[in-house]
Design a protein around this motif. Structure first.
Motif, mmCIF file in Angstrom:
data_model
loop_
_atom_site.group_PDB
_atom_site.id
_atom_site.type_symbol
_atom_site.label_atom_id
_atom_site.label_comp_id
_atom_site.label_asym_id
_atom_site.label_seq_id
_atom_site.Cartn_x
_atom_site.Cartn_y
_atom_site.Cartn_z
ATOM 1 N N LEU A 188 10.918 -8.987 -15.885
ATOM 2 C CA LEU A 188 10.965 -7.613 -16.404
ATOM 3 C C LEU A 188 11.843 -6.721 -15.532
ATOM 4 C CD1 LEU A 188 9.871 -5.236 -18.150
ATOM 5 C CD2 LEU A 188 7.932 -5.131 -16.575
ATOM 6 N N ARG A 189 12.743 -5.975 -16.162
ATOM 7 C CA ARG A 189 13.623 -5.044 -15.460
ATOM 8 C C ARG A 189 13.678 -3.746 -16.266
ATOM 9 N NH1 ARG A 189 12.619 -8.492 -12.444
ATOM 10 N NH2 ARG A 189 14.020 -9.896 -11.293
ATOM 11 N N ALA A 190 12.948 -2.739 -15.839
ATOM 12 C CA ALA A 190 12.869 -1.484 -16.591
ATOM 13 C C ALA A 190 14.031 -0.557 -16.248
ATOM 14 C CB ALA A 190 11.542 -0.783 -16.296
ATOM 15 N N HIS A 191 14.327 0.353 -17.179
ATOM 16 C CA HIS A 191 15.272 1.444 -16.887
ATOM 17 C C HIS A 191 14.724 2.275 -15.733
ATOM 18 C CE1 HIS A 191 16.671 5.638 -17.345
ATOM 19 N NE2 HIS A 191 17.734 5.178 -17.999
ATOM 20 N N SER A 192 13.482 2.744 -15.888
ATOM 21 C CA SER A 192 12.771 3.495 -14.857
ATOM 22 C C SER A 192 11.286 3.180 -14.995
ATOM 23 C CB SER A 192 13.005 5.000 -14.999
ATOM 24 O OG SER A 192 14.378 5.316 -14.853
ATOM 25 N N ALA A 193 10.540 3.334 -13.900
ATOM 26 C CA ALA A 193 9.125 2.987 -13.942
ATOM 27 C C ALA A 193 8.345 3.870 -12.988
ATOM 28 C CB ALA A 193 8.924 1.516 -13.578
ATOM 29 N N ALA A 194 7.042 3.992 -13.265
ATOM 30 C CA ALA A 194 6.153 4.794 -12.429
ATOM 31 C C ALA A 194 4.891 4.014 -12.106
ATOM 32 C CB ALA A 194 5.783 6.098 -13.136
ATOM 33 N N VAL A 195 4.449 4.100 -10.857
ATOM 34 C CA VAL A 195 3.104 3.695 -10.454
ATOM 35 C C VAL A 195 2.352 4.984 -10.154
ATOM 36 C CG1 VAL A 195 1.677 2.388 -8.841
ATOM 37 C CG2 VAL A 195 3.933 1.512 -9.505
ATOM 38 N N GLY A 222 13.992 -4.413 -10.011
ATOM 39 C CA GLY A 222 15.180 -4.351 -10.856
ATOM 40 C C GLY A 222 15.374 -3.047 -11.603
ATOM 41 N N ASN A 223 14.588 -2.007 -11.280
ATOM 42 C CA ASN A 223 14.792 -0.716 -11.949
ATOM 43 C C ASN A 223 16.231 -0.247 -11.747
ATOM 44 O OD1 ASN A 223 11.679 1.219 -11.847
ATOM 45 N ND2 ASN A 223 12.038 -0.875 -12.473
ATOM 46 N N THR A 224 16.757 0.406 -12.766
ATOM 47 C CA THR A 224 18.166 0.793 -12.712
ATOM 48 C C THR A 224 18.393 2.263 -12.384
ATOM 49 O OG1 THR A 224 18.178 1.136 -15.104
ATOM 50 C CG2 THR A 224 18.860 -1.030 -14.311
ATOM 51 N N VAL A 225 17.461 3.139 -12.778
ATOM 52 C CA VAL A 225 17.701 4.580 -12.595
ATOM 53 C C VAL A 225 16.698 5.237 -11.661
ATOM 54 C CG1 VAL A 225 17.856 6.822 -13.759
ATOM 55 C CG2 VAL A 225 18.861 4.790 -14.816
ATOM 56 N N ALA A 226 15.377 5.055 -11.893
ATOM 57 C CA ALA A 226 14.396 5.781 -11.089
ATOM 58 C C ALA A 226 13.116 4.982 -10.896
ATOM 59 C CB ALA A 226 14.072 7.131 -11.726
ATOM 60 N N CYS A 227 12.587 5.015 -9.674
ATOM 61 C CA CYS A 227 11.243 4.532 -9.354
ATOM 62 C C CYS A 227 10.393 5.764 -9.048
ATOM 63 C CB CYS A 227 11.257 3.610 -8.142
ATOM 64 S SG CYS A 227 12.128 2.055 -8.383
ATOM 65 N N VAL A 228 9.466 6.066 -9.909
ATOM 66 C CA VAL A 228 8.653 7.278 -9.794
ATOM 67 C C VAL A 228 7.351 6.936 -9.076
ATOM 68 C CG1 VAL A 228 7.475 9.092 -11.086
ATOM 69 C CG2 VAL A 228 9.687 8.215 -11.891
ATOM 70 N N TYR A 229 7.042 7.706 -8.032
ATOM 71 C CA TYR A 229 5.851 7.436 -7.227
ATOM 72 C C TYR A 229 5.030 8.710 -7.036
ATOM 73 C CZ TYR A 229 8.323 9.626 -3.308
ATOM 74 O OH TYR A 229 8.980 10.519 -2.509
ATOM 75 N N ASN A 230 3.803 8.538 -6.567
ATOM 76 C CA ASN A 230 2.872 9.644 -6.366
ATOM 77 C C ASN A 230 2.894 10.051 -4.895
ATOM 78 O OD1 ASN A 230 0.651 11.336 -6.135
ATOM 79 N ND2 ASN A 230 -0.727 10.041 -7.318
ATOM 80 N N VAL A 231 3.354 11.247 -4.612
ATOM 81 C CA VAL A 231 3.465 11.726 -3.227
ATOM 82 C C VAL A 231 2.102 11.702 -2.529
ATOM 83 C CG1 VAL A 231 4.061 13.723 -1.784
ATOM 84 C CG2 VAL A 231 5.489 13.129 -3.761
ATOM 85 N N ALA A 232 1.032 11.953 -3.284
ATOM 86 C CA ALA A 232 -0.311 11.992 -2.705
ATOM 87 C C ALA A 232 -0.887 10.606 -2.448
ATOM 88 C CB ALA A 232 -1.252 12.779 -3.622
ATOM 89 N N ARG A 250 17.011 5.572 -7.823
ATOM 90 C CA ARG A 250 16.466 6.602 -6.938
ATOM 91 C C ARG A 250 14.940 6.574 -6.884
ATOM 92 N NH1 ARG A 250 18.329 12.021 -9.174
ATOM 93 N NH2 ARG A 250 17.223 12.768 -7.321
ATOM 94 N N ALA A 251 14.408 6.970 -5.736
ATOM 95 C CA ALA A 251 12.969 7.185 -5.580
ATOM 96 C C ALA A 251 12.670 8.640 -5.935
ATOM 97 C CB ALA A 251 12.543 6.891 -4.146
ATOM 98 N N ILE A 252 11.788 8.848 -6.918
ATOM 99 C CA ILE A 252 11.462 10.189 -7.400
ATOM 100 C C ILE A 252 9.949 10.399 -7.251
ATOM 101 C CG2 ILE A 252 11.518 11.782 -9.356
ATOM 102 C CD1 ILE A 252 14.305 10.928 -8.396
ATOM 103 N N GLY A 253 9.559 11.396 -6.469
ATOM 104 C CA GLY A 253 8.148 11.667 -6.256
ATOM 105 C C GLY A 253 7.615 12.736 -7.192
ATOM 106 N N PHE A 254 6.299 12.703 -7.434
ATOM 107 C CA PHE A 254 5.652 13.816 -8.133
ATOM 108 C C PHE A 254 4.452 14.269 -7.308
ATOM 109 C CE2 PHE A 254 3.643 10.038 -9.978
ATOM 110 C CZ PHE A 254 2.298 10.365 -10.002
ATOM 111 N N THR A 255 4.203 15.558 -7.306
ATOM 112 C CA THR A 255 3.173 16.141 -6.464
ATOM 113 C C THR A 255 2.560 17.358 -7.143
ATOM 114 O OG1 THR A 255 2.750 17.272 -4.358
ATOM 115 C CG2 THR A 255 4.975 17.439 -5.227
ATOM 116 N N LEU A 256 1.289 17.616 -6.871
ATOM 117 C CA LEU A 256 0.640 18.824 -7.384
ATOM 118 C C LEU A 256 0.988 20.031 -6.536
ATOM 119 C CD1 LEU A 256 -2.894 17.431 -8.328
ATOM 120 C CD2 LEU A 256 -0.986 17.941 -9.850
#
Length: 480
Positions: A188-195, A222-232, A250-256
Motif C-alpha cells: 500500500l502506498r497512499a497519496h497522504s495518510a494520517a495516524v 511510501g506516502n507521496t505528499v503528506a504524513c499527518v500526525y497528532n502533535v499531542a 511532508r510531515a504535517i501536524g495537527f494540534t488543539l
C-alpha cells in the motif's frame, strides 16, 4: 509496487485461498473467481449461516471448506485473508513454511487498482485507535464540498474492492484502515495518510503494543505528499520519522493549540492552517470555526483538523473545508445526545469500545454518571479512572469484565459510589439507566462510554447504543 505492476498480475488459473467468509471474504472470493482464479474458501465455522453462504459461493463454482480453517489447501499460490484472522493462526504458519504470500482484502484492492485500464484514484488514508470513521467521513464530506467524486471506503461504507472495480469513477478515495488491515498490506502506498492517535487496543490480536503500533505505522510507507500526525501524541510523529516515504513528502501536524509552521491548529475558536500556505513562518489560513464542527468536543475537533490536513494535502480550497465540516453529521452512538430527563442529559457513546475512546468522551462532560463495562480485550483501567475521577458523580457497571473497572475505581476513586450489576443479559441496560438516573442530579450527564467491547451482551456496539437509547426514552416517558 504501484498500479502498473498490479495490472500485470495474471489471475487466470491462479490458485488462491480466501481465509474466512464474511463481509470481506465473500466479495474477495467472488472478485478473484471473476478474474479467472481457482478459488478455495476456508472457514473455521460450520454453522447454518456459514453453510448458506458456502452454498451460494459453490453455486458460482467456488470451493468452500467449512470447519477447516487450519489446513493449507494443496496448490495454493496466494492467501487472501479477512481482517479478523489473527497472524498466529496455523494456516498462516503453514503458508510461511510453504513460501505462500498472504494478502489482506486491502492489499488485494490496492493491487487491483487500474486492472481495468482506468486511471486509479489516489487514496487519502486514515488510521488510529479512535476517531477513524468520523475523520474519514468528515474528509469525504470536505472532498464532496470541493466538487470531487469521492467515497468513504475501507473499514467503513463502500468496500474497497467495490470502489476499485465498480462502475463508479472516483477522483480520490477517503480510506479508513484498521490495524488488522494494515498488517496484511505490504505494498500500500497512499497519496497522504494520517495516524490520529495510538493507545492499547486489539493487543490480543497483535500480541504486543509494539506490534500494534508497527502495523499502524505501515500507513505512512511510501506516502507521496503528506504524513499527518497528532502533535499531542508523540508516538504518531515517531512513526512518521521512521517511515520510508517518497522524496518531498511532508510531515504535517495537527494540534488543539496554536499551530507552528507545517501544522494545523486552533486560534481563538478558528481552525487554521500553517502548513499549506505560501509562507508557513508568517501566514495562517482560516479554514473554519470550531462551531462548524459537530459535535465540538475536543477529540472531534482533532478529527476535523486531521481531515482538513488530508484534504488540504490534496489541494482542497479553505472554503470547501468549512462547507464540508458544516455539512457533516456524526454517526449514531458517537457522543450522541439522546434526551434530557429531569434536568439530566443522557449521552450515548457506545462506540467508545476501548479506554482511549472513553477517556476522550469522559473529558467532554462534568459532572458525570458513567455507565461502563463489557469485554475488556486485555485492557487495564487505572489510568482511565485516575484521569476522570474528579468528574464522576457515580458509576454503574455491567458486563463480563466489569470487575476490572470496579477494582480500578476502588484504588483511585474510592469515594465515588458504584453500582455493580451482576447480570449480563440484554435487559441489564434498562436497570443500568435507572440506577444512573438515581445517582444523577440536575445538571449532570449520564454518559454511556463503556471502554469495552459489546459482544458479551450485544451483537455489536450499535445494538448496545440502541438499548441505551430505548431505556432512556422509556425513562423519559415515565417522567412525562
Amino acid at each position: 509496487m504501484g498500479s502498473q505492476e498490479v495490472s500485470n498480475v495474471d489471475w487466470q488459473g491462479k490458485h488462491v485461498t480466501v481465509a474466512g467468509l464474511g463481509v470481506s471474504g465473500i466479495p474477495a472470493a467472488r472478485v478473484l473467481h471473476g478474474l479467472g482464479a481457482v478459488v478455495t474458501v476456508v472457514n473455521d465455522g460450520d454453522d447454518e449461516r456459514s453453510r448458506t453462504q458456502a452454498a451460494e459461493l459453490e453455486a458460482q463454482g467456488i470451493t468452500v471448506r467449512l470447519g477447516d480453517g487450519a489446513t493449507l489447501p494443496e496448490s495454493t499460490e496466494l492467501i487472501v485473508t479477512t481482517p479478523g484472522w489473527k497472524p498466529d493462526k496455523p494456516l498462516f504458519t503453514a503458508a510461511a513454511e510453504a513460501g505462500v504470500p498472504v494478502w489482506g482484502d486491502v492489499e488485494l484492492a490496492w493491487r487491483l487498482r487500474g486492472h481495468d485500464g482506468r486511471e486509479p484514484a489516489p487514496w487519502l488514508a486514515v488510521t488510529g485507535t479512535n476517531g477513524k470513521t468520523t475523520t474519514v467521513r468528515m474528509l469525504a464530506s470536505i472532498l464532496e464540498a470541493a466538487g470531487l467524486r469521492t467515497a468513504a471506503v475501507g473499514n467503513i461504507g463502500v468496500s474497497l474492492l467495490d470502489a476499485v472495480l465498480g462502475d463508479e469513477t472516483y477522483d480520490v478515495l477517503a480510506v479508513e484502515l484498521s490495524s488488522y488491515q494494515l498488517h496484511w498490506s505490504a505494498s500500500l502506498r497512499a497519496h497522504s495518510a494520517a495516524v490520529l492517535n495510538l493507545a492499547p487496543d486489539h493487543l490480543d490480536w497483535h500480541g504486543s503494543m509494539e506490534a500494534y503500533v508497527a502495523d499502524k505505522g505501515r500507513i505512512y510507507e511510501g506516502n507521496t505528499v503528506a504524513c499527518v500526525y497528532n502533535v499531542a501524541d508523540g508516538a504518531t510523529e515517531d512513526l512518521v520519522r521512521q517511515a520510508d516515504v517518497e522524496e518531498g513528502c511532508r510531515a504535517i501536524g495537527f494540534t488543539l493549540g496554536t499551530p507552528g509552521p507545517s501544522q494545523l491548529g486552533v486560534v481563538d475558536g478558528i481552525l487554521v492552517d500553517r502548513a499549506f500556505v505560501t509562507n508557513r513562518q508568517k501566514q495562517a489560513q482560516e479554514l473554519a470555526e470550531v462551531a462548524d464542527v459537530n459535535p465540538p468536543a475536543p477529540h472531534n475537533i482533532a478529527n476535523a483538523l486531521a481531515a482538513a490536513a488530508l484534504a488540504r494535502a490534496f489541494g482542497v480550497e479553505p472554503a470547501a473545508v468549512r462547507d464540508g465540516l458544516r455539512a457533516f453529521r456524526s454517526d449514531p452512538h458517537r457522543i450522541e445526545h439522546v434526551a434530557e430527563v429531569g434536568g439530566v442529559t443522557y449521552v450515548d457513546d457506545s462506540k467508545a469500545t476501548n479506554t482511549h475512546a472513553a477517556e476522550a468522551s469522559l473529558a467532554s462532560y462534568d459532572p458525570i454518571v458513567w455507565i461502563a463495562g463489557g469485554l475488556a480485550k486485555g485492557a487495564t483501567f487505572d489510568e482511565l479512572v485516575t484521569g476522570c475521577a474528579k468528574r464522576l458523580r457515580g458509576v454503574v457497571l455491567m458486563g463480563a469484565d466489569r470487575a476490572l473497572i470496579r477494582e480500578a475505581l476502588a484504588r483511585h476513586a474510592p469515594e465515588v459510589p458504584v453500582v455493580d450489576l451482576d447480570r449480563t443479559d440484554t435487559g441489564a441496560m434498562s436497570e443500568a439507566v435507572r440506577e444512573a438516573a438515581r445517582l444523577a442530579r440536575p445538571g449532570d450527564t449520564v454518559l454511556m462510554a463503556p471502554a469495552c467491547a459489546s459482544m458479551d451482551m450485544f451483537v455489536n456496539y450499535n445494538k448496545r447504543g440502541e438499548a441505551f437509547a430505548d431505556a432512556v426514552r422509556a425513562l423519559a416517558a415515565e417522567s412525562a
